[in-house]
Design a protein around this motif. Structure first.
Motif, PDB file in Angstrom:
ATOM      1  N   ASP A   1       2.827  10.469  -9.561  1.00 43.92           N
ATOM      2  CA  ASP A   1       2.250  10.098 -10.850  1.00 43.92           C
ATOM      3  C   ASP A   1       0.923   9.376 -10.613  1.00 43.92           C
ATOM      4  N   PRO A   2      -0.159  10.104 -10.361  1.00 41.58           N
ATOM      5  CA  PRO A   2      -1.450   9.473 -10.057  1.00 41.58           C
ATOM      6  C   PRO A   2      -1.951   8.565 -11.173  1.00 41.58           C
ATOM      7  N   GLU A   3      -1.662   8.916 -12.416  1.00 38.14           N
ATOM      8  CA  GLU A   3      -2.148   8.106 -13.533  1.00 38.14           C
ATOM      9  C   GLU A   3      -1.534   6.714 -13.503  1.00 38.14           C
ATOM     10  N   THR A   4      -0.233   6.637 -13.266  1.00 43.93           N
ATOM     11  CA  THR A   4       0.417   5.333 -13.161  1.00 43.93           C
ATOM     12  C   THR A   4      -0.068   4.583 -11.932  1.00 43.93           C
ATOM     13  N   ALA A   5      -0.222   5.270 -10.827  1.00 44.63           N
ATOM     14  CA  ALA A   5      -0.666   4.621  -9.588  1.00 44.63           C
ATOM     15  C   ALA A   5      -2.042   3.995  -9.747  1.00 44.63           C
ATOM     16  N   ALA A   6      -2.882   4.589 -10.591  1.00 46.14           N
ATOM     17  CA  ALA A   6      -4.229   4.056 -10.794  1.00 46.14           C
ATOM     18  C   ALA A   6      -4.200   2.675 -11.436  1.00 46.14           C
TER      19      ALA A   6
ATOM     20  N   THR B   1       0.828  -1.205   0.000  1.00 47.83           N
ATOM     21  CA  THR B   1       0.000   0.000   0.000  1.00 47.83           C
ATOM     22  C   THR B   1       0.867   1.262   0.000  1.00 47.83           C
TER      23      THR B   1
ATOM     24  N   ALA C   1       1.640   7.273  -6.356  1.00 49.22           N
ATOM     25  CA  ALA C   1       0.525   8.205  -6.543  1.00 49.22           C
ATOM     26  C   ALA C   1       0.936   9.632  -6.231  1.00 49.22           C
ATOM     27  N   GLU C   2       1.849   9.809  -5.296  1.00 57.70           N
ATOM     28  CA  GLU C   2       2.281  11.147  -4.913  1.00 57.70           C
ATOM     29  C   GLU C   2       2.896  11.899  -6.079  1.00 57.70           C
TER      30      GLU C   2
ATOM     31  N   ARG D   1       2.194   1.901  -3.506  1.00 56.37           N
ATOM     32  CA  ARG D   1       1.204   2.520  -4.390  1.00 56.37           C
ATOM     33  C   ARG D   1       1.024   4.002  -4.048  1.00 56.37           C
ATOM     34  N   ASP D   2       0.993   4.317  -2.751  1.00 61.22           N
ATOM     35  CA  ASP D   2       0.842   5.708  -2.333  1.00 61.22           C
ATOM     36  C   ASP D   2       2.045   6.549  -2.766  1.00 61.22           C
TER      37      ASP D   2
END
Length: 524
Positions: free
Chosen positions: A284-289, A274, A281-282, A277-278
């Protein structure tokens, strides 16, 4: 791979740069197994498992996730040079651990003696195998799964230094090459420390305690691992997942702790995934999705086998020729009628400059390196087709992608029986859709030379027989996984293969003689 003995020599540096929607780490575009260069099912299975195990170890460890994140973010342009340096250092300092893990675990599942035969002349990978087996150096006749679980635990824990969790929390904005400088708590250093401090000789007490506490483990009364679905398999799986694996993991952590090397505990894995992933996301939100956090821990032999991505290369594409129906029908005791989407056909056969219809029905036959198509009128039914070939027995064959794209063909082909549908879309996804609608799915498996057929049928009276053809390891595991995930709705029914035995044989033989590539990812 042509001319190579085994494709386990590939540097995993290139593997960890791959990424797609199926998870946090995608080990490669696919596993391509060149049947012409293989000597038998053991080699196919070892090749497949070796690459799958690289994939799984990378995405299930802190060190692997750091490398994956650094690699994909550098490739996307975020801190390109700094994270590329981090990535290269992480890969370089885990190379021995990765290759020892993938080589040894795949060899144990395949059979060590068979693996040694496959690796004759490959000194580098024989050395990895010897090193992995030596991680359990204890006297006594211990059950085989004790040894495999212990080896698995050593190499997993080596890839899980405590510092990796700290670095994931620190984030990719801050991560730098000095954070993973040589000499720090890297996987390869941890592996060497385990070996040098007596770790391989330390298993006797743990093994003895576990065997005394669990005398009825199931599945370890022979030299070979039980096949998926066999008696004792589920009991053994539960024992490995709930008892043996965790205890071996804890033991390795203790050995390394005494040497001053902390580890990410097994109960911290979910938090680590987790946090990874966070951290992505910090920045590159698109990749994290696209990242999915898998929480189910599979037995060691099954980890990482994303079977919807398996590809088996049978041959170079046959040259396609359009001919008359009579020429295409040949003189055999049956004829093959194909209903194909044009994109599927172009992905399997070499048409050159010839125009290929968006979809077509044809009588087809193979002669040497050529496949002849006798085109039928658009919308021709199998009954009409049979009338054009003097009522000789007709084999009706299509693919799942074809039916999914052309609903009218789906409706038309349901009017005759049997119709054989080659699965070229993800099997697990579609079985899940069927069972969600309350549909019963019958399954049966059969070995056919170097490959294995998994046949599926829906309900008791549906005309379609779905054919999934792949490596033995992949197909048996897939069949077992489907039954476990959909109990009572996906059932084993060996008599399914006896319902149309001659036609089934013709269908499988045609695919194996004509198809270029077996895969579940659609035509592209």
């Amino acid at each position: 791979m042509a001319g190579e003995t085994l494709s386990c020599g590939r540097d995993h540096l290139s593997d960890v740069l791959r990424f797609d929607q199926y998870g946090a780490y995608d080990g490669s575009d696919s596993w391509v197994l060149t049947m012409g260069s293989l000597t038998g099912p053991a080699q196919v299975s070892m090749t497949e498992l070796h690459e799958a195990l690289h994939h799984e170890l990378q995405r299930s460890s802190g060190w692997g996730l750091l490398a994956t994140g650094a690699g994909i973010l550098a490739r996307s342009g975020f801190r390109r040079h700094a994270l590329r340096e981090v990535f290269l250092r992480l890969v370089d300092q885990s190379r021995d651990s990765h290759e020892t893990y993938a080589t040894t675990l795949s060899a144990i599942v395949t059979g060590v003696d068979a693996a040694r035969e496959l690796l004759v002349g490959n000194r580098e990978y024989l050395a990895y195998l010897d090193r992995g087996l030596a991680l359990v150096d204890v006297a006594g006749d211990w059950p085989w799964q004790f040894r495999i679980s212990a080896i698995d635990a050593v190499l997993r824990v080596c890839m899980r230094p405590a510092m990796s969790l700290d670095l994931v929390h620190r984030g990719f904005r801050q991560l730098a090459g000095d954070d993973v400088a040589a000499g720090r708590d890297s996987p390869d250093r941890r592996l060497a420390v385990f070996e040098q401090t007596g770790g391989p000789q330390s298993w006797t007490q743990l093994f003895a305690a576990v065997r005394a506490e669990f005398p009825d483990r199931g599945g370890d009364d022979g030299a070979a691992r039980p096949r998926a679905g066999s008696p004792g398999f589920e009991r053994l799986r539960q024992f490995e997942e709930e008892v043996l694996g965790p205890r071996c993991h804890a033991h390795v952590c203790e050995v390394l702790d005494r040497a001053g090397l902390g580890s990410v505990g097994s109960h911290q894995q979910s938090a680590l995934a987790t946090a990874y992933r966070d951290a992505v996301a910090e920045v590159d939100p698109e990749t994290a999705a696209l990242i999915t956090v898998a929480r189910e821990r599979l037995a060691a032999h099954e980890d990482g086998l994303e079977l919807h991505r398996q590809r088996v290369l049978l041959r170079a594409p046959l040259t396609a020729e359009f001919a008359s129906v009579a020429e295409s029908a040949g003189g055999g005791d049956h004829v093959c009628g194909l209903w194909l989407d044009g994109a599927v056909a172009k992905g399997q056969f070499m048409f050159g400059e010839q125009a290929v219809p968006e979809r077509f029905a044809a009588i087809a036959s193979v002669s040497g390196a050529t496949i002849r198509f006798g085109l039928l009128p658009d919308g021709a039914t199998p009954t009409q087709c049979q009338g054009m070939v003097a009522n000789r027995p007709l084999l009706a064959l299509t693919t799942h992608h074809t039916l999914a794209r052309h609903g009218d063909l789906l409706a038309m082909l349901q009017t005759v029986e049997p119709v054989f549908v080659l699965m070229d879309l993800p099997v697990e996804r579609h079985v899940a859709q069927w069972t969600a609608s309350g549909i019963l799915v019958r399954t049966a498996t059969r070995d056919i030379g170097d490959v294995t057929l998994l046949m599926l049928a829906v309900t008791r009276n549906h005309p379609f027989r779905f054919l999934c053809i792949g490596t033995p390891a992949g197909m048996y595991l897939l069949a077992d996984r489907l039954r476990r995930r959909h109990p009572g709705q996906v059932v084993l029914e060996p008599t399914l293969l006896e319902e149309h035995p001659a036609a089934t044989g013709f269908a499988v033989n045609f695919v194996l003689n004509a198809w270029h590539l077996l895969k579940q990812g659609g035509p592209t």
